[in-house]
Design a protein around this motif. Structure first.
Motif, short mmCIF file in Angstrom:
data_model
loop_
_atom_site.label_atom_id
_atom_site.label_comp_id
_atom_site.label_asym_id
_atom_site.label_seq_id
_atom_site.Cartn_x
_atom_site.Cartn_y
_atom_site.Cartn_z
N ALA A 232 0.82 -1.21 0.00
CA ALA A 232 0.00 0.00 0.00
C ALA A 232 0.86 1.26 0.00
N LEU A 233 2.13 1.10 0.37
CA LEU A 233 3.01 2.27 0.51
C LEU A 233 4.25 2.23 -0.36
N PHE A 234 4.73 1.03 -0.68
CA PHE A 234 5.96 0.89 -1.45
C PHE A 234 5.79 -0.17 -2.53
N GLY A 235 6.53 0.00 -3.62
CA GLY A 235 6.55 -1.00 -4.67
C GLY A 235 7.49 -2.13 -4.34
N PRO A 236 7.47 -3.21 -5.16
CA PRO A 236 8.28 -4.38 -4.84
C PRO A 236 9.77 -4.13 -4.81
N PHE A 237 10.27 -3.24 -5.65
CA PHE A 237 11.71 -2.98 -5.66
C PHE A 237 12.15 -2.19 -4.43
N ALA A 299 12.75 5.77 8.77
CA ALA A 299 11.85 6.45 9.70
C ALA A 299 10.49 6.68 9.06
N TYR A 300 10.50 7.08 7.78
CA TYR A 300 9.25 7.25 7.04
C TYR A 300 8.50 5.94 6.98
N ARG A 301 9.21 4.85 6.65
CA ARG A 301 8.58 3.53 6.55
C ARG A 301 7.89 3.16 7.86
N ASP A 302 8.59 3.27 8.96
CA ASP A 302 8.04 2.86 10.25
C ASP A 302 6.82 3.71 10.61
N ASN A 303 6.92 5.02 10.39
CA ASN A 303 5.80 5.92 10.68
C ASN A 303 4.60 5.59 9.80
N ALA A 304 4.87 5.33 8.51
CA ALA A 304 3.78 5.04 7.58
C ALA A 304 3.09 3.73 7.94
N LEU A 308 -0.79 3.41 9.03
CA LEU A 308 -1.68 2.55 8.26
C LEU A 308 -2.35 1.52 9.18
N SER A 309 -1.61 0.99 10.13
CA SER A 309 -2.18 0.05 11.10
C SER A 309 -3.30 0.72 11.90
N HIS A 310 -3.06 1.96 12.33
CA HIS A 310 -4.09 2.69 13.08
C HIS A 310 -5.33 2.93 12.21
N LEU A 311 -5.12 3.29 10.95
CA LEU A 311 -6.25 3.53 10.04
C LEU A 311 -7.07 2.27 9.87
N ARG A 312 -6.40 1.14 9.65
CA ARG A 312 -7.12 -0.12 9.48
C ARG A 312 -7.91 -0.48 10.74
N ALA A 313 -7.34 -0.20 11.91
CA ALA A 313 -8.07 -0.46 13.15
C ALA A 313 -9.31 0.40 13.25
N GLN A 314 -9.21 1.67 12.80
CA GLN A 314 -10.36 2.58 12.83
C GLN A 314 -11.45 2.12 11.87
#
Length: 321
Positions: A232-237, A299-304, A308-314
């Motif tokens: 949802a946030l990054f491509g395979p490469f 840092a961006y990855r971990d924050n994102a 996203l986990s919080h959004l899915r929970a909501q």
């Protein structure tokens, strides 16, 4: 054709779910849109449906305030396909994915359209070169592959045919960006990129079911909560470069031993690892990410991922799944 300033009037031929979504996006961004379908009554019913749907989207906060009114003011129903396209600067063809039907409709569109009008076909997999044979002046023709639902999925594939004018491709890319979407230019190969990857995953998922290794429900749970979550946030490469390409190569060797040639290590991966390029571990990979950007990227990855986990929970579980 150097600027989207040359596009003021558009047409969408095929007013179903996909074409209707494309029409909503165009109209909401200020473009006049004429809907064309099998007849005027069908186009008018689609127009009423799209306006009512837009009101619902706006009420639920999915469209910005005033979007439905803007769409209503810019969207008209034409009495025929020819009437819809006759004055259009840009035409989106979005009829069902049947080669013969698309060819017939494209012949009608190109015969009635302005000679300078750009024609974009929304096809999931049909080669653009094949469809271009039905278009007068194929230099103005290209594939513009939207994803469903068009108002909410950001990516659009742009696929030039063998005769597509580079200026037409540039104009289409500028238009897609002006609509708030993310265009990607890809080659005219069957399935292009999105569906080639999507259907490869689907085939392997079906094979896992056939093998008795997991149920469809179990597979969906794994995909949506593991690598699909990351996609949802990054491509395979990008994901591979962050994970480590040596890990990928080793995993492929295990998979190849179990499943054979279809999981053979990709030659380009082997060569990359052999050259010492392991991704973020070595500062280079397929994407050649600058080592100086590594801390910020992680840092961006971990924050994102956390957000996203919080959004899915909501959002909670999808109804029925």
């Amino acid at each position: 054709m150097a600027s989207t300033d040359t596009i003021t009037t558009t047409a969408v031929v095929g007013s179903g779910y996909m074409g209707g979504g494309i029409a909503q996006v165009l109209a909401s961004h200020g473009y006049k849109v004429a809907l064309g379908d099998v007849d005027g009554d069908t186009a008018e019913r689609a127009r009423a449906r799209l306006i009512e749907q837009a009101r619902g989207f706006e009420a639920h906060g999915l469209f910005p305030d005033g979007a439905a009114q803007t769409i209503e003011g810019n969207l008209t129903a034409a009495g025929s396909i020819e009437e819809a396209v006759v004055a259009a600067d840009y035409i989106a063809e979005a009829v069902p994915e049947e080669p013969a039907l698309k060819a017939a409709i494209l012949r009608r569109i190109s015969a009635a359209a302005l000679p300078r009008a750009v024609i974009g076909t929304n096809t999931s997999a049909i080669p653009i070169g094949e469809l271009a044979q039905s278009v007068d002046t194929p230099e103005r023709f290209l594939g513009v592959h939207w994803m469903n639902p068009a108002p909410f999925i950001p990516g659009v594939e742009l696929i030039p045919g063998p005769d597509t004018d580079p200026d037409v491709l540039n104009l289409a890319e500028e238009l897609i960006r002006a609509l708030g979407k993310t265009p990607a230019r890809v080659a005219d190969t069957p399935g292009f990129v999105a569906n080639r990857l999507q259907f490869a995953l689907y085939k392997e998922a079906a094979q896992i079911v056939d093998d008795g290794a997991a149920t469809p429900e179990q597979i969906d749970a794994v995909v949506s909560n593991t690598f699909g979550f990351r996609l949802a946030l990054f491509g395979p490469f990008a994901i591979g470069d962050m994970a480590g390409l040596d890990v990928y190569e080793s995993s492929y060797r295990t998979l190849e031993k179990a499943y054979g040639e279809r999981f053979a290590v990709p030659e380009t991966l082997t060569a990359t690892v052999k050259n010492g390029n392991l991704g973020l571990k070595s500062g280079q990979g397929f994407l050649d990410i600058d080592p100086a950007d590594r801390p910020a990227l992680l840092a961006y990855r971990d924050n994102a991922y956390a957000r996203l986990s919080h959004l899915r929970a909501q959002l909670g579980a999808a109804p029925g799944l």
